[in-house]
Design an enzyme around this catalytic site. Structure first.
Site, short mmCIF file in Angstrom:
data_model
loop_
_atom_site.label_atom_id
_atom_site.label_comp_id
_atom_site.label_asym_id
_atom_site.label_seq_id
_atom_site.Cartn_x
_atom_site.Cartn_y
_atom_site.Cartn_z
N PRO A 81 37.31 74.21 32.12
CA PRO A 81 36.79 73.69 30.86
C PRO A 81 37.82 72.88 30.08
O PRO A 81 39.02 73.10 30.19
CB PRO A 81 36.40 74.97 30.10
CG PRO A 81 36.16 75.99 31.16
CD PRO A 81 37.16 75.68 32.24
N ARG A 139 36.74 56.56 42.13
CA ARG A 139 37.13 56.26 43.50
C ARG A 139 35.87 56.06 44.34
O ARG A 139 34.93 56.85 44.27
CB ARG A 139 37.99 57.39 44.08
CG ARG A 139 39.37 57.52 43.45
CD ARG A 139 40.25 56.34 43.81
NE ARG A 139 41.59 56.43 43.23
CZ ARG A 139 41.96 55.87 42.09
NH1 ARG A 139 41.06 55.18 41.38
NH2 ARG A 139 43.19 55.98 41.63
N GLU A 168 36.55 49.41 50.38
CA GLU A 168 37.03 48.28 49.58
C GLU A 168 37.97 47.45 50.44
O GLU A 168 38.79 48.02 51.15
CB GLU A 168 37.78 48.77 48.34
CG GLU A 168 36.89 49.34 47.27
CD GLU A 168 37.65 49.66 45.99
OE1 GLU A 168 38.80 49.17 45.82
OE2 GLU A 168 37.12 50.39 45.16
N HIS A 187 36.73 46.39 41.37
CA HIS A 187 37.80 47.33 41.02
C HIS A 187 38.78 46.72 40.00
O HIS A 187 39.98 46.61 40.25
CB HIS A 187 38.56 47.78 42.27
CG HIS A 187 39.22 49.12 42.08
ND1 HIS A 187 39.50 49.95 43.13
CD2 HIS A 187 39.65 49.76 40.97
CE1 HIS A 187 40.09 51.06 42.69
NE2 HIS A 187 40.19 50.96 41.36
N ILE A 188 38.23 46.34 38.85
CA ILE A 188 39.05 45.70 37.81
C ILE A 188 39.03 46.49 36.51
O ILE A 188 39.26 45.94 35.42
CB ILE A 188 38.60 44.25 37.55
CG1 ILE A 188 37.10 44.18 37.24
CG2 ILE A 188 38.92 43.37 38.76
CD1 ILE A 188 36.62 42.79 36.84
N GLY A 189 38.77 47.79 36.61
CA GLY A 189 38.71 48.61 35.41
C GLY A 189 39.99 48.64 34.60
O GLY A 189 39.97 48.82 33.39
#
Length: 227
Positions: A81, A139, A168, A187-189
């Site tokens: 938690p 991922r 990828e 995948h450009i976060g």
């Protein structure tokens, strides 16, 4: 850096983002014919439930934004938690199955491990709501891409937003790329100047500390590091 990482999953979470990508292409192709009152409808998110798989720093930032912008209820599934989230966001810890069945939007921010690899598969998608939006900016290996496509095709879930894929890079002929209820980014976060500079500084500080035989300031796995 966490706010930068979740900047792409937040607009995808707006419910109409897959439709927005499709409609942009429609304009570019010269096929915008005018107003269609009941076509290309997205979803309202106000008061709905955001499920977070992996409520760490990035998942927490995502939850803050969805709570503030849409008044969403927050549920989450973690290894343990998160007291801070429960106190500040009124978040509720739930089982994995409850996360699947109760989430209107399910966003992934967990690490890839033997336990989590492929955990979002046909069986998991079958338990989700038919109006559910699946978002993975964590991922690509967390979800089974074939099972995801089948769930979207069958209407088992409503839509998906991916900043990570499996594998990828994604093949240019991958059918997910042409589905109207899917939004995919390469995948450009973390692709902001601030985030990438922060990553570089973090790595440099760790290297310097290590060379000086000093404790590393940023530790990915503290349980192993302190053994």
């Amino acid at each position: 850096m966490e706010p930068g990482y979740c900047r792409y999953c937040f607009p995808v979470d707006a419910g109409c983002e897959p439709q927005s990508i499709l409609q942009l292409q429609k304009i570019l192709d010269g096929k915008w014919q005018g107003f269609e009152p009941v076509a290309h409808l997205g979803q309202e998110l106000y008061g709905k439930t955001l499920g977070v798989f992996g409520l760490g720093n990035i998942g927490y930032e995502m939850a803050i934004k969805c709570k503030a912008a849409f008044g969403m209820n927050i549920i989450y599934h973690n290894r343990k938690p998160n007291a801070k989230a429960e106190q500040e966001l009124d978040a509720t810890y739930v089982s994995f199955e409850e996360l699947l069945t109760q989430s209107d939007v399910l966003t992934l921010h967990a690490n890839l491990s033997d336990t989590t690899k492929g955990i979002f598969n046909k069986q998991a998608f079958s338990k989700m709501k038919s109006n559910a939006i699946f978002i993975n900016t964590g991922r690509g290996g967390l979800h089974n891409e074939t099972d995801l496509k089948e769930a979207l095709d069958a209407g088992t879930i409503w839509g998906a937003g991916l900043d990570v894929t499996n594998p990828e890079p994604m093949d240019k002929d991958n059918p997910l790329l042409t589905m109207p209820n899917v939004c995919i980014l390469p995948h450009i976060g973390s692709a902001t100047q601030e985030a990438r500079n922060g990553m570089a500084v973090m790595a440099a500080k760790n290297v310097i500390a290590g060379l000086k035989n000093e404790p590393l300031p940023t530790i990915v796995n503290p349980d192993v590091y302190h053994q």
